[in-house]
Design a protein around this motif. Structure first.
Motif, PDB file in Angstrom:
ATOM      1  N   TRP A 190       0.814  -1.214   0.000  1.00 57.96           N
ATOM      2  CA  TRP A 190       0.000   0.000   0.000  1.00 57.96           C
ATOM      3  C   TRP A 190       0.853   1.271   0.000  1.00 57.96           C
ATOM      4  CZ3 TRP A 190      -4.971  -0.416  -1.096  1.00 57.96           C
ATOM      5  CH2 TRP A 190      -5.600  -1.643  -0.890  1.00 57.96           C
ATOM      6  N   ALA A 191       2.153   1.123  -0.008  1.00 54.30           N
ATOM      7  CA  ALA A 191       3.029   2.291  -0.064  1.00 54.30           C
ATOM      8  C   ALA A 191       3.080   2.825  -1.487  1.00 54.30           C
ATOM      9  CB  ALA A 191       4.430   1.919   0.414  1.00 54.30           C
ATOM     10  N   PRO A 192       3.067   4.145  -1.660  1.00 55.32           N
ATOM     11  CA  PRO A 192       3.094   4.715  -3.014  1.00 55.32           C
ATOM     12  C   PRO A 192       4.399   4.422  -3.735  1.00 55.32           C
ATOM     13  CG  PRO A 192       3.332   6.429  -1.344  1.00 55.32           C
ATOM     14  CD  PRO A 192       2.990   5.179  -0.610  1.00 55.32           C
ATOM     15  N   THR A 250      -0.820   4.187   5.426  1.00 52.25           N
ATOM     16  CA  THR A 250       0.362   3.821   4.645  1.00 52.25           C
ATOM     17  C   THR A 250       0.332   4.467   3.269  1.00 52.25           C
ATOM     18  OG1 THR A 250       0.509   1.687   5.789  1.00 52.25           O
ATOM     19  CG2 THR A 250       1.666   1.887   3.697  1.00 52.25           C
ATOM     20  N   ALA A 251      -0.828   4.498   2.662  1.00 53.08           N
ATOM     21  CA  ALA A 251      -0.940   5.012   1.297  1.00 53.08           C
ATOM     22  C   ALA A 251      -0.881   6.532   1.212  1.00 53.08           C
ATOM     23  CB  ALA A 251      -2.244   4.512   0.669  1.00 53.08           C
ATOM     24  N   PRO A 287       1.165   5.775  -7.800  1.00 53.04           N
ATOM     25  CA  PRO A 287       1.358   6.958  -6.944  1.00 53.04           C
ATOM     26  C   PRO A 287       0.291   7.141  -5.868  1.00 53.04           C
ATOM     27  CG  PRO A 287       0.598   7.603  -9.127  1.00 53.04           C
ATOM     28  CD  PRO A 287       0.924   6.159  -9.208  1.00 53.04           C
ATOM     29  N   ASP A 288      -0.892   6.575  -6.054  1.00 49.52           N
ATOM     30  CA  ASP A 288      -1.953   6.700  -5.053  1.00 49.52           C
ATOM     31  C   ASP A 288      -2.629   5.351  -4.827  1.00 49.52           C
ATOM     32  OD1 ASP A 288      -3.904   7.427  -3.289  1.00 49.52           O
ATOM     33  OD2 ASP A 288      -4.926   8.848  -4.615  1.00 49.52           O
ATOM     34  N   PRO A 289      -1.994   4.485  -4.030  1.00 52.22           N
ATOM     35  CA  PRO A 289      -2.562   3.154  -3.784  1.00 52.22           C
ATOM     36  C   PRO A 289      -3.905   3.197  -3.068  1.00 52.22           C
ATOM     37  CG  PRO A 289      -0.252   3.268  -3.106  1.00 52.22           C
ATOM     38  CD  PRO A 289      -0.702   4.664  -3.364  1.00 52.22           C
TER      39      PRO A 289
END
Length: 267
Positions: A64-66, A202-203, A71-73
Protein backbone atom coordinates in the motif's frame (compact mmCIF):
# COMPACT_ATOMS: atom_id res chain seq x y z
CA UNK A 1 54.33 -80.94 10.61
CA UNK A 2 51.31 -82.17 8.68
CA UNK A 3 50.01 -79.83 6.00
CA UNK A 4 46.54 -79.79 7.53
CA UNK A 5 47.76 -78.56 10.88
CA UNK A 6 46.33 -75.17 11.82
CA UNK A 7 48.68 -72.31 12.76
CA UNK A 8 48.66 -71.33 16.33
CA UNK A 9 47.17 -67.94 17.13
CA UNK A 10 45.18 -67.58 13.91
CA UNK A 11 41.75 -66.12 14.87
CA UNK A 12 38.64 -67.82 13.74
CA UNK A 13 36.32 -65.97 11.36
CA UNK A 14 33.46 -66.21 13.79
CA UNK A 15 35.45 -64.71 16.62
CA UNK A 16 36.53 -61.71 14.42
CA UNK A 17 32.94 -60.88 13.57
CA UNK A 18 31.95 -61.16 17.21
CA UNK A 19 34.75 -58.82 18.23
CA UNK A 20 33.77 -56.23 15.64
CA UNK A 21 30.12 -56.42 16.71
CA UNK A 22 31.19 -55.96 20.30
CA UNK A 23 33.13 -52.77 19.41
CA UNK A 24 30.17 -51.32 17.49
CA UNK A 25 27.76 -52.09 20.29
CA UNK A 26 30.04 -50.43 22.78
CA UNK A 27 30.02 -47.15 20.75
CA UNK A 28 26.19 -46.93 20.95
CA UNK A 29 23.81 -44.42 19.33
CA UNK A 30 24.94 -40.73 19.76
CA UNK A 31 21.69 -39.63 21.36
CA UNK A 32 23.18 -36.47 22.83
CA UNK A 33 24.24 -35.18 19.43
CA UNK A 34 20.91 -36.11 17.86
CA UNK A 35 18.95 -34.37 20.60
CA UNK A 36 21.11 -31.25 20.28
CA UNK A 37 20.63 -31.11 16.51
CA UNK A 38 16.86 -31.61 16.85
CA UNK A 39 16.70 -28.86 19.49
CA UNK A 40 18.61 -26.41 17.26
CA UNK A 41 16.39 -27.18 14.27
CA UNK A 42 13.25 -26.81 16.39
CA UNK A 43 14.46 -23.48 17.82
CA UNK A 44 15.25 -22.20 14.34
CA UNK A 45 11.79 -23.19 13.17
CA UNK A 46 10.21 -21.34 16.11
CA UNK A 47 12.27 -18.20 15.40
CA UNK A 48 11.42 -18.23 11.69
CA UNK A 49 7.75 -18.83 12.40
CA UNK A 50 7.66 -16.02 14.97
CA UNK A 51 9.33 -13.63 12.54
CA UNK A 52 6.92 -14.51 9.75
CA UNK A 53 3.91 -14.07 12.03
CA UNK A 54 5.12 -10.81 13.55
CA UNK A 55 6.25 -9.27 10.26
CA UNK A 56 3.19 -10.37 8.29
CA UNK A 57 1.22 -7.13 8.89
CA UNK A 58 4.17 -4.95 7.83
CA UNK A 59 4.81 -7.06 4.76
CA UNK A 60 1.14 -6.92 3.85
CA UNK A 61 1.11 -3.12 4.20
CA UNK A 62 4.16 -2.71 1.99
CA UNK A 63 1.94 -3.12 -1.06
CA UNK A 64 0.00 0.00 0.00
CA UNK A 65 3.03 2.29 -0.06
CA UNK A 66 3.09 4.71 -3.01
CA UNK A 67 5.47 3.97 -5.88
CA UNK A 68 6.28 5.52 -9.24
CA UNK A 69 3.98 2.99 -10.91
CA UNK A 70 1.23 3.39 -8.30
CA UNK A 71 1.36 6.96 -6.94
CA UNK A 72 -1.95 6.70 -5.05
CA UNK A 73 -2.56 3.15 -3.78
CA UNK A 74 -5.47 4.39 -1.66
CA UNK A 75 -7.69 4.39 -4.74
CA UNK A 76 -7.87 0.59 -4.36
CA UNK A 77 -9.16 0.73 -0.78
CA UNK A 78 -12.83 -0.29 -0.67
CA UNK A 79 -14.98 2.65 0.47
CA UNK A 80 -12.45 5.41 -0.30
CA UNK A 81 -13.92 8.77 -1.32
CA UNK A 82 -11.89 11.42 -3.13
CA UNK A 83 -12.27 15.02 -4.24
CA UNK A 84 -10.29 17.90 -5.74
CA UNK A 85 -9.73 21.06 -3.70
CA UNK A 86 -7.89 24.31 -4.22
CA UNK A 87 -5.02 24.77 -1.81
CA UNK A 88 -3.83 27.77 0.22
CA UNK A 89 -7.24 29.41 0.65
CA UNK A 90 -7.30 30.86 4.15
CA UNK A 91 -9.94 32.31 6.47
CA UNK A 92 -9.74 34.20 9.74
CA UNK A 93 -9.97 32.51 13.16
CA UNK A 94 -13.39 34.10 13.60
CA UNK A 95 -14.77 32.68 10.34
CA UNK A 96 -16.27 29.32 9.41
CA UNK A 97 -16.49 27.29 6.23
CA UNK A 98 -19.59 25.57 4.87
CA UNK A 99 -17.78 22.33 4.11
CA UNK A 100 -19.11 19.82 1.62
CA UNK A 101 -18.30 16.77 3.76
CA UNK A 102 -18.45 15.91 7.43
CA UNK A 103 -15.69 15.72 8.53
CA UNK A 104 -14.17 17.76 5.71
CA UNK A 105 -11.04 16.65 3.87
CA UNK A 106 -10.18 19.72 1.86
CA UNK A 107 -11.21 23.25 1.04
CA UNK A 108 -10.74 26.70 2.62
CA UNK A 109 -9.25 26.57 6.10
CA UNK A 110 -7.78 28.59 8.93
CA UNK A 111 -4.38 30.07 8.26
CA UNK A 112 -2.99 28.26 11.34
CA UNK A 113 -2.62 24.51 11.08
CA UNK A 114 -3.32 22.14 13.94
CA UNK A 115 -0.26 20.44 15.41
CA UNK A 116 -0.11 17.06 13.69
CA UNK A 117 3.06 15.26 14.69
CA UNK A 118 1.52 12.32 16.53
CA UNK A 119 -0.93 14.41 18.55
CA UNK A 120 -3.96 12.77 20.17
CA UNK A 121 -6.42 15.51 21.09
CA UNK A 122 -8.65 14.56 24.03
CA UNK A 123 -11.30 17.07 22.94
CA UNK A 124 -12.84 17.97 19.61
CA UNK A 125 -10.88 20.64 17.73
CA UNK A 126 -12.00 23.40 15.38
CA UNK A 127 -12.42 21.82 11.96
CA UNK A 128 -10.90 24.69 9.98
CA UNK A 129 -7.55 24.20 11.73
CA UNK A 130 -7.55 20.44 11.21
CA UNK A 131 -8.16 20.81 7.48
CA UNK A 132 -5.05 22.98 7.16
CA UNK A 133 -2.95 20.11 8.55
CA UNK A 134 -4.25 17.83 5.80
CA UNK A 135 -2.85 20.30 3.30
CA UNK A 136 0.58 19.62 4.86
CA UNK A 137 0.37 15.86 4.27
CA UNK A 138 -1.12 14.74 7.58
CA UNK A 139 -3.69 12.02 8.20
CA UNK A 140 -6.49 12.92 10.62
CA UNK A 141 -8.28 10.13 12.47
CA UNK A 142 -11.64 11.35 13.73
CA UNK A 143 -13.85 9.12 15.87
CA UNK A 144 -17.34 9.16 17.33
CA UNK A 145 -16.87 9.39 21.11
CA UNK A 146 -20.24 7.69 21.63
CA UNK A 147 -19.08 4.62 19.70
CA UNK A 148 -15.34 4.37 20.35
CA UNK A 149 -13.87 3.96 23.84
CA UNK A 150 -11.75 1.59 25.92
CA UNK A 151 -9.65 -0.88 23.92
CA UNK A 152 -10.94 0.48 20.62
CA UNK A 153 -9.81 3.98 21.54
CA UNK A 154 -6.40 2.68 22.62
CA UNK A 155 -6.07 0.86 19.31
CA UNK A 156 -6.57 4.12 17.44
CA UNK A 157 -4.19 5.98 19.74
CA UNK A 158 -1.44 3.46 19.01
CA UNK A 159 -1.64 4.42 15.33
CA UNK A 160 -1.09 8.09 16.12
CA UNK A 161 0.97 8.67 19.26
CA UNK A 162 4.53 9.55 18.33
CA UNK A 163 3.86 9.13 14.61
CA UNK A 164 4.79 12.13 12.43
CA UNK A 165 2.09 13.73 10.30
CA UNK A 166 -0.78 12.06 12.12
CA UNK A 167 -3.39 13.47 14.49
CA UNK A 168 -6.55 12.24 16.15
CA UNK A 169 -9.55 13.81 17.81
CA UNK A 170 -13.14 13.04 18.80
CA UNK A 171 -15.76 14.28 16.38
CA UNK A 172 -19.21 14.53 18.00
CA UNK A 173 -22.08 13.46 15.78
CA UNK A 174 -19.89 11.52 13.35
CA UNK A 175 -22.00 9.18 11.23
CA UNK A 176 -19.55 6.28 11.58
CA UNK A 177 -17.33 4.95 14.34
CA UNK A 178 -14.13 6.16 12.67
CA UNK A 179 -13.40 8.52 9.79
CA UNK A 180 -9.97 9.04 8.24
CA UNK A 181 -9.03 12.16 6.30
CA UNK A 182 -6.09 13.20 4.20
CA UNK A 183 -6.14 16.01 1.64
CA UNK A 184 -8.72 15.04 -0.97
CA UNK A 185 -9.36 11.60 0.57
CA UNK A 186 -11.73 10.15 3.13
CA UNK A 187 -12.54 6.68 4.45
CA UNK A 188 -15.24 5.84 7.00
CA UNK A 189 -15.17 2.51 8.83
CA UNK A 190 -17.24 0.88 11.55
CA UNK A 191 -14.44 -0.47 13.73
CA UNK A 192 -11.09 0.64 15.14
CA UNK A 193 -9.63 -2.72 14.10
CA UNK A 194 -10.60 -2.40 10.43
CA UNK A 195 -7.49 -3.26 8.37
CA UNK A 196 -8.27 -0.42 5.96
CA UNK A 197 -7.20 2.11 8.59
CA UNK A 198 -3.55 1.07 8.30
CA UNK A 199 -3.87 0.84 4.53
CA UNK A 200 -5.14 4.43 4.39
CA UNK A 201 -2.31 5.72 6.60
CA UNK A 202 0.36 3.82 4.65
CA UNK A 203 -0.94 5.01 1.30
CA UNK A 204 -1.57 8.67 2.10
CA UNK A 205 0.47 10.03 4.99
CA UNK A 206 3.01 12.42 3.40
CA UNK A 207 2.31 10.88 0.00
CA UNK A 208 3.83 13.61 -2.17
CA UNK A 209 1.48 12.74 -5.01
CA UNK A 210 -1.70 13.59 -3.11
CA UNK A 211 -1.27 16.78 -1.08
CA UNK A 212 -0.36 20.29 -2.19
CA UNK A 213 2.24 21.61 0.27
CA UNK A 214 5.05 19.07 0.25
CA UNK A 215 7.60 19.72 2.97
CA UNK A 216 5.28 21.89 5.07
CA UNK A 217 5.57 21.58 8.85
CA UNK A 218 3.30 19.72 11.22
CA UNK A 219 4.94 21.16 14.35
CA UNK A 220 2.96 23.07 16.95
CA UNK A 221 2.73 26.82 16.36
CA UNK A 222 2.16 27.68 20.02
CA UNK A 223 0.19 30.25 21.93
CA UNK A 224 -1.18 33.10 19.84
CA UNK A 225 -1.49 30.88 16.77
CA UNK A 226 -2.47 27.28 17.50
CA UNK A 227 -1.69 25.86 20.92
CA UNK A 228 -2.19 22.06 21.04
CA UNK A 229 -2.60 22.27 24.81
CA UNK A 230 -5.46 24.72 24.39
CA UNK A 231 -6.79 24.28 20.84
CA UNK A 232 -9.73 26.25 19.46
CA UNK A 233 -12.88 24.25 20.19
CA UNK A 234 -15.02 22.37 17.72
CA UNK A 235 -18.32 24.07 16.85
CA UNK A 236 -21.06 21.43 16.51
CA UNK A 237 -23.68 23.86 15.21
CA UNK A 238 -24.37 24.08 11.46
CA UNK A 239 -22.49 26.91 9.71
CA UNK A 240 -24.56 30.10 9.45
CA UNK A 241 -25.33 32.15 6.35
CA UNK A 242 -22.06 34.04 6.78
CA UNK A 243 -19.97 30.85 6.47
CA UNK A 244 -17.49 30.84 3.59
CA UNK A 245 -18.45 28.66 0.60
CA UNK A 246 -16.22 25.95 -0.82
CA UNK A 247 -15.30 28.15 -3.79
CA UNK A 248 -14.19 30.98 -1.49
CA UNK A 249 -10.94 32.67 -2.50
CA UNK A 250 -9.66 33.66 0.94
CA UNK A 251 -9.92 36.45 3.51
CA UNK A 252 -7.84 39.60 3.59
CA UNK A 253 -5.43 39.78 6.50
CA UNK A 254 -4.96 36.03 6.90
CA UNK A 255 -1.59 34.48 7.59
CA UNK A 256 0.06 32.79 4.64
CA UNK A 257 1.86 29.47 4.95
CA UNK A 258 5.10 31.43 4.94
CA UNK A 259 3.94 33.17 8.12
CA UNK A 260 3.43 36.52 6.42
CA UNK A 261 0.04 38.25 6.60
CA UNK A 262 -1.85 38.87 3.41
CA UNK A 263 -3.29 42.26 2.45
CA UNK A 264 -5.51 40.71 -0.21
CA UNK A 265 -7.51 37.52 -0.59
CA UNK A 266 -5.35 34.47 -1.15
CA UNK A 267 -5.67 32.23 -4.15
Amino acid sequence: MASGTKKKGAPKKGSVKAARGSVVSKKGVPWGTIISVVAVVALAAVVVTYYLVQSAPKRALASWAPTADNPDPSLSIPGIVTGQYQASVHILPTERVAYDHNPPYGGPHDSYWAACNGVVYPVAVRTENMVHSLEHGAVWIAYNPDQVSGDALNTLKSKVEGKPYTMMSPYPGLDSAVSLQSWGHQLKVGSATDERIDQFITALRTNQNTYPEVGASCDALGAGAFDPDNPPPFDPTPPGPDAKPMDYQGSAGTQQDTGMPSSAPTS
